[in-house]
Design a protein around this motif. Structure first.
Motif, PDB file in Angstrom:
ATOM      1  N   THR A  37       0.826  -1.200   0.000  1.00 36.30           N
ATOM      2  CA  THR A  37       0.000   0.000   0.000  1.00 36.30           C
ATOM      3  C   THR A  37       0.866   1.257   0.000  1.00 36.30           C
ATOM      4  OG1 THR A  37      -1.778  -1.151   1.171  1.00 36.30           O
ATOM      5  CG2 THR A  37      -1.802   1.254   1.236  1.00 36.30           C
ATOM      6  N   ALA A  38       1.890   1.259   0.857  1.00 31.45           N
ATOM      7  CA  ALA A  38       2.782   2.422   0.921  1.00 31.45           C
ATOM      8  C   ALA A  38       3.554   2.595  -0.384  1.00 31.45           C
ATOM      9  CB  ALA A  38       3.746   2.276   2.093  1.00 31.45           C
ATOM     10  N   MET A  39       3.937   1.482  -1.008  1.00 32.68           N
ATOM     11  CA  MET A  39       4.648   1.573  -2.286  1.00 32.68           C
ATOM     12  C   MET A  39       3.763   2.203  -3.356  1.00 32.68           C
ATOM     13  SD  MET A  39       6.396  -2.217  -2.090  1.00 32.68           S
ATOM     14  CE  MET A  39       7.033  -2.277  -3.762  1.00 32.68           C
ATOM     15  N   ILE A  40       2.495   1.800  -3.405  1.00 31.40           N
ATOM     16  CA  ILE A  40       1.580   2.330  -4.411  1.00 31.40           C
ATOM     17  C   ILE A  40       1.359   3.826  -4.191  1.00 31.40           C
ATOM     18  CG2 ILE A  40      -0.793   2.212  -5.275  1.00 31.40           C
ATOM     19  CD1 ILE A  40      -0.692  -0.818  -4.482  1.00 31.40           C
ATOM     20  N   ARG A  41       1.233   4.237  -2.939  1.00 28.41           N
ATOM     21  CA  ARG A  41       1.044   5.667  -2.647  1.00 28.41           C
ATOM     22  C   ARG A  41       2.276   6.466  -3.079  1.00 28.41           C
ATOM     23  NH1 ARG A  41      -0.723   5.852   3.507  1.00 28.41           N
ATOM     24  NH2 ARG A  41      -0.749   8.099   3.126  1.00 28.41           N
ATOM     25  N   SER A  42       3.473   5.929  -2.823  1.00 32.24           N
ATOM     26  CA  SER A  42       4.693   6.645  -3.237  1.00 32.24           C
ATOM     27  C   SER A  42       4.787   6.733  -4.763  1.00 32.24           C
ATOM     28  CB  SER A  42       5.931   5.945  -2.668  1.00 32.24           C
ATOM     29  OG  SER A  42       5.980   6.068  -1.264  1.00 32.24           O
ATOM     30  N   LEU A  43       4.369   5.676  -5.440  1.00 31.40           N
ATOM     31  CA  LEU A  43       4.371   5.703  -6.909  1.00 31.40           C
ATOM     32  C   LEU A  43       3.385   6.746  -7.430  1.00 31.40           C
ATOM     33  CD1 LEU A  43       4.585   1.862  -7.497  1.00 31.40           C
ATOM     34  CD2 LEU A  43       6.306   3.533  -8.202  1.00 31.40           C
ATOM     35  N   ALA A  44       2.227   6.862  -6.757  1.00 31.16           N
ATOM     36  CA  ALA A  44       1.270   7.911  -7.138  1.00 31.16           C
ATOM     37  C   ALA A  44       1.899   9.288  -6.926  1.00 31.16           C
ATOM     38  CB  ALA A  44      -0.012   7.772  -6.325  1.00 31.16           C
TER      39      ALA A  44
ATOM     40  N   ALA B 138       4.099  10.312 -16.219  1.00 29.86           N
ATOM     41  CA  ALA B 138       3.010  10.354 -15.241  1.00 29.86           C
ATOM     42  C   ALA B 138       1.903   9.371 -15.619  1.00 29.86           C
ATOM     43  CB  ALA B 138       2.461  11.770 -15.145  1.00 29.86           C
ATOM     44  N   ALA B 139       1.606   9.276 -16.916  1.00 28.68           N
ATOM     45  CA  ALA B 139       0.555   8.373 -17.381  1.00 28.68           C
ATOM     46  C   ALA B 139       0.891   6.931 -17.046  1.00 28.68           C
ATOM     47  CB  ALA B 139       0.352   8.537 -18.889  1.00 28.68           C
ATOM     48  N   ARG B 140       2.130   6.552 -17.256  1.00 28.89           N
ATOM     49  CA  ARG B 140       2.532   5.174 -16.944  1.00 28.89           C
ATOM     50  C   ARG B 140       2.355   4.891 -15.439  1.00 28.89           C
ATOM     51  NH1 ARG B 140       6.088   1.264 -19.500  1.00 28.89           N
ATOM     52  NH2 ARG B 140       6.388   2.776 -21.176  1.00 28.89           N
ATOM     53  N   LEU B 141       2.774   5.838 -14.602  1.00 32.60           N
ATOM     54  CA  LEU B 141       2.667   5.641 -13.149  1.00 32.60           C
ATOM     55  C   LEU B 141       1.206   5.629 -12.697  1.00 32.60           C
ATOM     56  CD1 LEU B 141       5.624   7.957 -12.076  1.00 32.60           C
ATOM     57  CD2 LEU B 141       5.562   5.462 -11.937  1.00 32.60           C
ATOM     58  N   PHE B 142       0.406   6.572 -13.190  1.00 24.43           N
ATOM     59  CA  PHE B 142      -0.999   6.632 -12.790  1.00 24.43           C
ATOM     60  C   PHE B 142      -1.779   5.422 -13.317  1.00 24.43           C
ATOM     61  CE2 PHE B 142      -0.725  11.523 -12.463  1.00 24.43           C
ATOM     62  CZ  PHE B 142      -0.397  11.433 -11.114  1.00 24.43           C
TER      63      PHE B 142
ATOM     64  N   ALA C 108      -0.602   2.406 -13.684  1.00 26.41           N
ATOM     65  CA  ALA C 108      -0.267   1.299 -12.791  1.00 26.41           C
ATOM     66  C   ALA C 108      -0.994   1.436 -11.458  1.00 26.41           C
ATOM     67  CB  ALA C 108       1.240   1.258 -12.566  1.00 26.41           C
ATOM     68  N   VAL C 109      -1.010   2.654 -10.892  1.00 28.12           N
ATOM     69  CA  VAL C 109      -1.693   2.883  -9.613  1.00 28.12           C
ATOM     70  C   VAL C 109      -3.174   2.551  -9.746  1.00 28.12           C
ATOM     71  CG1 VAL C 109      -2.399   4.671  -7.971  1.00 28.12           C
ATOM     72  CG2 VAL C 109      -0.029   4.578  -8.785  1.00 28.12           C
TER      73      VAL C 109
ATOM     74  N   SER D  96      -0.161  -2.828 -17.116  1.00 27.14           N
ATOM     75  CA  SER D  96       0.283  -4.211 -17.316  1.00 27.14           C
ATOM     76  C   SER D  96       1.585  -4.533 -16.576  1.00 27.14           C
ATOM     77  CB  SER D  96       0.462  -4.497 -18.805  1.00 27.14           C
ATOM     78  OG  SER D  96       1.513  -3.695 -19.336  1.00 27.14           O
ATOM     79  N   MET D  97       2.175  -3.550 -15.900  1.00 28.44           N
ATOM     80  CA  MET D  97       3.459  -3.771 -15.227  1.00 28.44           C
ATOM     81  C   MET D  97       3.258  -4.376 -13.843  1.00 28.44           C
ATOM     82  SD  MET D  97       5.483  -0.248 -16.259  1.00 28.44           S
ATOM     83  CE  MET D  97       7.087  -0.734 -15.610  1.00 28.44           C
ATOM     84  N   SER D  98       4.202  -5.235 -13.442  1.00 26.00           N
ATOM     85  CA  SER D  98       4.187  -5.748 -12.069  1.00 26.00           C
ATOM     86  C   SER D  98       4.696  -4.650 -11.143  1.00 26.00           C
ATOM     87  CB  SER D  98       5.080  -6.980 -11.948  1.00 26.00           C
ATOM     88  OG  SER D  98       6.453  -6.603 -12.035  1.00 26.00           O
TER      89      SER D  98
END
Length: 807
Positions: A720-727, A742-746, A748-749, A793-795
């Motif tokens: 959860t914390a990793m996903i928030r940091s990626l956002a 930004a599109a790639r990161l959002f 994935a989030v 599609s990314m892990s």
């Protein structure tokens, strides 16, 4: 400047010479205290910039700076938990070379050293692993299976040795695979023979992690595809009939080992023409088995080699009436242990047998309580422990808590357990053993929320094998009352020290038992089940456990239990968006704690209410509650509570738009978390400092803070914390004008949030939605659309690597 000093040691020494604290040094070089701590512990290799800042701060002479910077860039030592042997390895050059060649062959992934007990498999594996350290840059780690009896504990035991913690949303095996994937690492698995049913899980690790290699020791093969066996033979002996002289004796490894161990027991011992043949005969009688030779050689202070041979021949002759189903060499070892045991006096024999109940060792205090409860031993227990260690029947080792533990070799412990049963003392001693560790667990549980938390967590960690064995004993004997008491006392340890898989298993087994028990213990166990289920991202199970705990506490009118369970239920309701219900429960909890005059409970209830107010976009009420909570934590000298309160005040100041005050509070909270060594708190602080930097338009600082948080959260396996940091990094990319990134990161989030609850505060949501809208407004751009799809599609592992290298 010392040539053999590590860089971390050198930094620590220079800092102390300059009369600086870690905090002082961190402030002067512009890095965090955590960074300084990791540098001094040799856990992190400094960048060129960091090394130059350290040199400028700590050194004055140019020549010293040059040497310092060269050492800073020297590759770090390979991480390992291998023990440093106290004695040299004798007579294993051929086996060592052969196994080293196997393990450095790219096509060979698993090598198993096989042989009977006492043949020296463990000692050989340690030497081979030590020799190969440079070949495995990501580490060489030993994992002892001797202290565990349940194959279900194999994966948790490996994870513990590697420092891998369970993720909220992944099984521990998957977390372990994620950690080991792409790491060139050697695992040394010791005493695998009684864990053979777990071989498929070991095989899965090897299959999923192509650069992992395993060196195992076992009495029999693991029967895993691709396994290479290396049989460990006895130490070489003179051929029958060969004349052995003082000059030629130590050319034979078996005799060399005897002499070295004999001289350790008696400095004056020498090989002479008069005793050389007798020494050779003793070693031959023991068939070259190293453990047997060591046991016998320890007796030279009392018996000359000729006398040893006479007594040994007599004892081994009696073995013919023993267990004929054992292999001949194993019968020889048993006979040697039995011979050594018979030379103990009555008190030593009693202590030897009673110590067999301990799994993985014991403290002197535990030995005194369990093995001499009636005061019937004729000598002090400390003297008995020393005597058994002197005779090589016991070994002493220092554990993580700094205490000295007395530990059996597993083969000797098996023999000692048989003697305990023969003495008809097994039931009584096991009862004392179980009672001792139940008292320890319950005493520890009273200290796991205060100032002494870390010390007691370390104590339980060191005693993990014994508390685990006692828990298992109660469950196997269907003792519902005692089993529930154990898990009720231990759940905080499992929760805090990330033993969630094991803790959940024990709690589930204990709760399934039927029989007499106190309701409060079941309620406490359910409360623990709720927190561990929350750790494992199972909100439904967590809510069910907390709710049942609350129901039971209400039935027995346990006000403190009710108040604690209300926190759990309220937290789950708040996470699902039911804020009003959560606030009602937190308020009820606060009332109960006030009635009990429980100052710590009051402080936590106020903190929960403050956090709920923050989610309801009422920062003024939140601040009032956080300030009252912090006042209580300060009076209690509660470091953890103070850190949380400062952190929450920082979030509230940010919601109020008071950015300077927010920065001050968040940094102060960060410092407290760093002092505690709490990586979760540090990661949370860095994440919110990143948010603050985005708010003021500082994309450089924001990116650095988010990357720091992401690195720590990845280490902790906190998805959860990793996903928030990626956002957050996605927002940084928007700030930088890099909308495809930004599109790639959002994207994935968005995909991750579909399978995992990701609730944000109103301010977090507003910023995230603003930045996502900025990207989605460019849907006509094919690059943005493609990037969004690629992100989905990314892990998580792929995305973290991508983000760390791109933002």
């Amino acid at each position: 400047m010392s040539d053999d000093a590590s860089f971390g040691y050198l930094v620590r020494r220079l800092r102390r010479l300059a009369d600086l604290t870690q905090r002082d040094l961190a402030h002067r070089i512009g890095y965090s205290v955590v960074t300084v701590r990791k540098i001094e512990a040799d856990e992190r290799r400094p960048s060129r910039d960091l090394a130059e800042r350290l040199a400028q701060c700590l050194l004055t002479l140019p020549d010293e700076r040059q040497s310092f910077l060269a050492l800073a860039r020297t590759p770090p030592t390979v991480p390992t938990n291998l023990a440093t042997p106290l004695t040299r390895l004798i007579g294993r050059a051929e086996e060592t070379t052969a196994v080293r060649h196997l393990l450095t062959d790219r096509e060979i992934r698993l090598v198993t050293l096989v042989g009977p007990p006492g043949i020296g498999k463990t000692r050989l594996s340690v030497q081979i692993a030590t020799d190969l350290t440079a070949s495995f840059p990501h580490g060489v780690f030993a994992v002892a299976f001797g202290p565990i009896s349940d194959p279900a504990l194999v994966i948790p035991t490996i994870a513990k040795a590697l420092g891998v913690k369970e993720s909220a949303a992944q099984r521990l095996l998957d977390c372990l695979i994620d950690y080991l994937d792409s790491r060139k690492l050697l695992l040394v698995l010791d005493n695998v023979e009684h864990m053979l049913t777990a071989a498929p899980e070991i095989a899965r690790l090897l299959t999923a992690c192509p650069t992992l290699k395993v060196l195992a020791t076992s009495r029999q093969p693991l029967h895993i595809r691709g396994e290479h066996l290396c049989s460990v033979p006895p130490l070489a002996l003179p051929a029958p009939g060969r004349v052995v002289t003082a000059h030629t004796a130590t050319g034979y490894p078996a005799i060399e080992l005897f002499v070295e161990r004999a001289q350790a027991a008696d400095r004056t011992f020498q090989v002479t023409e008069a005793n050389a043949a007798d020494i050779a005969a003793v070693c031959a009688r023991l068939e070259g088995i190293p453990l047997a030779i060591e046991l016998v050689a320890a007796r030279v202070k009392l018996l000359a080699p000729q006398a040893l041979l006479g007594r040994l021949d007599s004892r081994l002759a009696l073995l013919t009436g023993g267990p004929r189903d054992l292999p001949e060499r194993q019968q020889t070892l048993r006979g040697t242990i039995d011979w050594s045991h018979r030379l103990l006096d009555d008190g030593e024999q009693a202590l030897f047998a009673r110590l067999a109940v301990f799994i993985g060792g014991c403290l002197p205090e535990a030995a005194e309580t369990v093995a001499n409860a009636d005061g019937d031993l004729p000598m002090p227990v400390l003297d008995g422990l020393e005597a058994l260690a002197d005779k090589n029947l016991l070994r002493q080792e220092q554990r993580v808590d700094g205490e000295r533990y007395s530990v059996f070799f597993e083969t000797i412990r098996e023999f000692a357990l048989e003697r305990l049963i023969e003495r008809d003392e097994a039931t009584a001693v096991r009862q004392r053993y179980a009672a001792y560790y139940l008292r320890l667990a319950e005493t520890a549980s009273q200290h796991l929320t205060g100032r002494e938390q870390e010390a007691w967590l370390d104590r339980l960690e060191a005693e993990h094998n014994n508390v685990r064995a006692v828990t298992d004993h109660h469950i196997q004997h269907h003792d519902c009352g005692q089993a529930l008491r154990m898990v009720a006392a231990l759940w905080r340890f499992w929760h805090v020290r990330a033993h969630q898989t094991e803790g959940w298993r024990w709690i589930k087994l204990a709760l399934a038992l039927e029989g007499p028990h106190e309701v409060r213990h079941r309620a406490q166990a359910l409360n623990g089940a709720g927190w561990i289920a929350q750790d494992q991202s199972d909100p439904a199970q967590a809510l069910a456990a907390f709710t049942e705990s609350l129901r039971l506490c209400r039935v027995i009118d346990d006000k403190r239990g009710i108040a604690e369970a209300l926190h759990g239920v309220g937290g789950q309701l708040q996470a699902s968006g039911n804020d009003s219900q959560a606030i009602a429960l937190f308020s009820e909890s606060l009332g109960l704690y006030r009635e009990l005059d429980d100052q710590e409970g009051i402080a936590w209830s106020l903190d929960h209410l403050g956090y709920a107010a923050l989610y309801l976009d009422d920062p003024d009420r939140a601040m009032a509650l956080f300030e009252e909570s912090r006042g209580l934590f300060q009076r209690l000298e509660h470091t953890w509570g103070n850190a949380i309160s400062l952190h929450h005040q920082g979030l509230t100041m940010m919601a109020r738009g008071k950015h300077d005050l927010a920065l001050s509070r968040l940094n102060e909270g960060l410092s407290r978390f760093e002092e505690l060594g709490n990586s979760w708190g540090v990661a949370q602080s860095l994440y919110h400092l990143g948010r603050l930097a985005v708010r003021v338009g500082d994309h450089v600082t924001a990116a650095a803070r988010y990357r720091g948080s992401l690195t720590l959260s990845q280490t902790e396996e906190d998805r959860t914390a990793m996903i928030r940091s990626l956002a957050g990094l996605g927002s940084v990319a928007v700030l930088q004008g890099r909308l495809s990134l930004a599109a790639r990161l959002f994207g994935a989030v968005e995909a991750f949030a579909e399978s995992q609850v990701l609730r944000l505060t109103p301010l977090e949501s507003a910023v995230h939605e603003r930045d996502v809208s900025a990207v989605q407004s460019r849907r006509s751009d094919p690059a943005v659309v493609s990037a969004w799809s690629a992100g989905r599609s990314m892990s998580l592992t792929q995305l973290v690597d991508y983000a760390m290298g791109s933002v």
